[in-house]
Design a protein around this motif. Structure first.
Motif, PDB file in Angstrom:
ATOM      1  N   GLN A  31      -1.435   6.305   2.932  1.00 44.46           N
ATOM      2  CA  GLN A  31      -0.190   6.839   3.480  1.00 44.46           C
ATOM      3  C   GLN A  31       0.668   5.794   4.187  1.00 44.46           C
ATOM      4  OE1 GLN A  31       0.946   9.827   2.728  1.00 44.46           O
ATOM      5  NE2 GLN A  31      -0.900  10.017   1.477  1.00 44.46           N
ATOM      6  N   PRO A  32       0.112   4.994   5.125  1.00 44.55           N
ATOM      7  CA  PRO A  32       0.977   4.001   5.768  1.00 44.55           C
ATOM      8  C   PRO A  32       1.469   2.979   4.745  1.00 44.55           C
ATOM      9  CG  PRO A  32      -1.108   4.258   6.965  1.00 44.55           C
ATOM     10  CD  PRO A  32      -1.261   4.959   5.637  1.00 44.55           C
ATOM     11  N   GLY A  33       2.707   2.540   4.912  1.00 45.15           N
ATOM     12  CA  GLY A  33       3.189   1.469   4.055  1.00 45.15           C
ATOM     13  C   GLY A  33       2.456   0.180   4.363  1.00 45.15           C
ATOM     14  N   PRO A  34       2.516  -0.796   3.457  1.00 44.79           N
ATOM     15  CA  PRO A  34       1.795  -2.049   3.689  1.00 44.79           C
ATOM     16  C   PRO A  34       2.237  -2.775   4.951  1.00 44.79           C
ATOM     17  CG  PRO A  34       3.291  -2.213   1.799  1.00 44.79           C
ATOM     18  CD  PRO A  34       3.209  -0.777   2.157  1.00 44.79           C
ATOM     19  N   ARG A  35       3.496  -2.652   5.297  1.00 47.46           N
ATOM     20  CA  ARG A  35       3.978  -3.313   6.505  1.00 47.46           C
ATOM     21  C   ARG A  35       3.304  -2.726   7.741  1.00 47.46           C
ATOM     22  NH1 ARG A  35       6.816  -8.058   7.748  1.00 47.46           N
ATOM     23  NH2 ARG A  35       7.596  -7.861   9.874  1.00 47.46           N
ATOM     24  N   ALA A  36       3.302  -1.393   7.839  1.00 49.16           N
ATOM     25  CA  ALA A  36       2.696  -0.737   9.001  1.00 49.16           C
ATOM     26  C   ALA A  36       1.204  -1.028   9.069  1.00 49.16           C
ATOM     27  CB  ALA A  36       2.938   0.766   8.937  1.00 49.16           C
ATOM     28  N   LEU A  37       0.529  -0.969   7.935  1.00 51.32           N
ATOM     29  CA  LEU A  37      -0.909  -1.206   7.911  1.00 51.32           C
ATOM     30  C   LEU A  37      -1.226  -2.647   8.298  1.00 51.32           C
ATOM     31  CD1 LEU A  37      -3.261   0.699   7.225  1.00 51.32           C
ATOM     32  CD2 LEU A  37      -3.289  -0.313   4.928  1.00 51.32           C
ATOM     33  N   GLY A  38      -0.457  -3.584   7.769  1.00 49.60           N
ATOM     34  CA  GLY A  38      -0.689  -4.990   8.092  1.00 49.60           C
ATOM     35  C   GLY A  38      -0.416  -5.306   9.546  1.00 49.60           C
ATOM     36  N   GLN A  82      -1.431  -9.093   1.592  1.00 49.70           N
ATOM     37  CA  GLN A  82      -2.693  -9.078   0.848  1.00 49.70           C
ATOM     38  C   GLN A  82      -3.746  -8.254   1.577  1.00 49.70           C
ATOM     39  OE1 GLN A  82      -3.111 -13.358   0.646  1.00 49.70           O
ATOM     40  NE2 GLN A  82      -2.568 -13.388  -1.535  1.00 49.70           N
ATOM     41  N   LEU A  83      -3.795  -8.384   2.899  1.00 50.30           N
ATOM     42  CA  LEU A  83      -4.756  -7.605   3.664  1.00 50.30           C
ATOM     43  C   LEU A  83      -4.456  -6.108   3.566  1.00 50.30           C
ATOM     44  CD1 LEU A  83      -5.017  -9.888   6.814  1.00 50.30           C
ATOM     45  CD2 LEU A  83      -6.872  -9.375   5.220  1.00 50.30           C
ATOM     46  N   ALA A  84      -3.191  -5.764   3.682  1.00 50.04           N
ATOM     47  CA  ALA A  84      -2.812  -4.354   3.611  1.00 50.04           C
ATOM     48  C   ALA A  84      -3.137  -3.774   2.240  1.00 50.04           C
ATOM     49  CB  ALA A  84      -1.331  -4.195   3.924  1.00 50.04           C
ATOM     50  N   ARG A  85      -2.897  -4.531   1.193  1.00 49.13           N
ATOM     51  CA  ARG A  85      -3.199  -4.036  -0.155  1.00 49.13           C
ATOM     52  C   ARG A  85      -4.694  -3.810  -0.343  1.00 49.13           C
ATOM     53  NH1 ARG A  85       0.897  -8.160  -3.350  1.00 49.13           N
ATOM     54  NH2 ARG A  85       2.803  -6.920  -3.062  1.00 49.13           N
ATOM     55  N   ALA A  86      -5.501  -4.674   0.285  1.00 46.87           N
ATOM     56  CA  ALA A  86      -6.949  -4.520   0.175  1.00 46.87           C
ATOM     57  C   ALA A  86      -7.441  -3.248   0.853  1.00 46.87           C
ATOM     58  CB  ALA A  86      -7.646  -5.738   0.772  1.00 46.87           C
ATOM     59  N   LEU A  87      -6.649  -2.726   1.802  1.00 45.01           N
ATOM     60  CA  LEU A  87      -7.044  -1.527   2.548  1.00 45.01           C
ATOM     61  C   LEU A  87      -6.284  -0.280   2.106  1.00 45.01           C
ATOM     62  CD1 LEU A  87      -7.064  -3.185   6.080  1.00 45.01           C
ATOM     63  CD2 LEU A  87      -9.062  -2.640   4.681  1.00 45.01           C
ATOM     64  N   ALA A  88      -5.358  -0.450   1.163  1.00 46.35           N
ATOM     65  CA  ALA A  88      -4.458   0.648   0.805  1.00 46.35           C
ATOM     66  C   ALA A  88      -5.193   1.817   0.157  1.00 46.35           C
ATOM     67  CB  ALA A  88      -3.368   0.137  -0.136  1.00 46.35           C
ATOM     68  N   GLU A  89      -6.282   1.558  -0.556  1.00 47.81           N
ATOM     69  CA  GLU A  89      -7.008   2.660  -1.188  1.00 47.81           C
ATOM     70  C   GLU A  89      -7.612   3.588  -0.139  1.00 47.81           C
ATOM     71  OE1 GLU A  89     -10.646   3.433  -4.406  1.00 47.81           O
ATOM     72  OE2 GLU A  89      -9.842   1.407  -4.081  1.00 47.81           O
ATOM     73  N   ARG A  90      -8.094   2.999   0.959  1.00 45.33           N
ATOM     74  CA  ARG A  90      -8.668   3.810   2.034  1.00 45.33           C
ATOM     75  C   ARG A  90      -7.574   4.481   2.849  1.00 45.33           C
ATOM     76  NH1 ARG A  90      -9.428   6.714   5.305  1.00 45.33           N
ATOM     77  NH2 ARG A  90     -11.043   6.897   6.911  1.00 45.33           N
TER      78      ARG A  90
END
Length: 367
Positions: free
Chosen positions: A148-155, A137-145
């Motif tokens: 490129q990184p997948g949600p796993r990497a971003l999270g 959920q956190l990664a999805r909230a930041l995905a627009e900004r």
């Protein structure tokens, strides 16, 4: 310089890990003394404390989680640990660089060009509403900004740059729950302690003392294996005058606290059932003091193990209130009796049932 053989190191480790004799130590004090318990499998710390504390009540540990005296957070080795709230606040900043580097070691390509300070600020802004969220959920909230990184990497990186805790009910006794995260400082209503601005390392020195109290005598490589930090050479140098040294049978220098227990190597060691990923094994680079090299893989594969005469001698599982023990070597008759008795005590702890329906199956090793 005095040489400590493997058996001497084994008995010292058991004594400091509260495995040579069950302690009357309060649960919170035991978690602090042990430097936390590895806890990616939420129920395992309960087994670890049962094996170490006399009359352990799992409800007490659950209560400490609910009252925010202990927390579940990524810390040593970037693994989930159950640590006291005080330790989490003091130790977290000292682990920040290691946490970031370990995430980059896996996701460097995906995270290339990502400003980590900007990511941290954006993550804190998302979590400012106090709503617990999963990493996805956190990664999805930041995905627009950061598309490129997948949600796993971003999270995973967000968890490294923003200190977080996993909220109850995850980690409570006999409770299954998903991971929900909030910032550590918000949950504890206290800020994470910053690093010393003068470049000294009081936290590293405290970590070294705490490590030796629970794991020593040990080499710098063992310290590094426990915490994931780079051996804390400055802390070792600063404290060397107050430490004593030994050598192991490989010739490595071992550091220790002068007044820490080092029992007679012939001290009897009772049977103990250890949980998956117990730090009594994982807290060392050289694990031969407690597990044979032939079985070293068990310690990182999530196997629960049985100590017989202080060494890993079997694995154990539990299903339908039956504890099944699979030896890694042949047991003597006395050892089989001792393993059975301790297994029955564990089964009673897990089920609350002391009747004859609690059974132990102890199959022999492969022929």
């Amino acid at each position: 310089m005095t040489v400590l053989d493997t058996r001497a190191l084994n008995r010292a480790t058991l004594a400091r890990q509260l495995l040579l004799e069950r302690a009357d130590t309060p649960v919170l004090d035991a978690v602090a003394h042990l430097g936390g318990l590895q806890a990616q499998e939420p129920q395992e710390p309960f087994f670890g404390l049962w094996s170490r504390l006399r009359a352990f009540d799992p409800a007490e540990l659950s209560e400490h989680l609910l009252r925010r005296r202990v927390v579940r957070t990524h810390l040593m080795r970037r693994t989930v640990h159950l640590v006291t709230a005080d330790d989490a606040l003091v130790w977290r900043a000292r682990h920040d660089t290691m946490l970031r580097q370990r995430v980059l070691g896996v996701y460097r390509g995906e995270l290339e060009g990502t400003d980590l300070d900007e990511l941290a600020a954006a993550g804190r802004a998302v979590m400012a509403d106090g709503e617990p969220r999963s990493l996805t959920q956190l990664a999805r909230a930041l995905a627009e900004r950061w598309p490129q990184p997948g949600p796993r990497a971003l999270g995973e990186m967000l968890m490294a740059v923003v200190p977080m805790v996993q909220l109850p009910p995850r980690g409570l006794w006999r409770t299954k729950a998903g991971v929900r995260n909030v910032p550590l400082s918000a949950w504890l209503e206290r800020e994470v302690a910053p690093l010393s601005p003068d470049g000294s390392d009081p936290v590293g020195q405290a970590l070294l003392r705490r490590y030796l109290a629970a794991f020593g005598p040990a080499a710098s490589a063992d310290l590094r294996a426990w915490c994931g930090l780079a051996g804390l050479p400055a802390a070792v140098a600063a404290l060397r005058g107050e430490l004593i040294t030994f050598r192991d049978e490989r010739g490595r220098e071992l550091l220790d606290l002068p007044d820490a227990p080092r029992p007679d190597p012939e001290t009897p060691a009772p049977v103990r059932f250890l949980p998956a990923f117990d730090n009594a094994i994982l807290g060392f680079q050289d694990r031969t003091r407690i597990i044979d090299d032939a079985h070293r893989g068990l310690s990182v594969a999530g196997a629960r193990v049985v100590l017989v005469d202080g060494r890993v001698a079997a694995t154990w599982t539990v299903e339908a209130d039956t504890v099944t023990v699979v030896p890694l070597r042949r047991f003597s008759r006395a050892e089989r009796v001792a393993v059975t008795e301790e297994g029955q005590a564990l089964a009673a702890f897990l089920s609350g049932n002391t009747s004859d329906r609690v059974r132990i199956s102890a199959a022999g090793p492969p022929q």
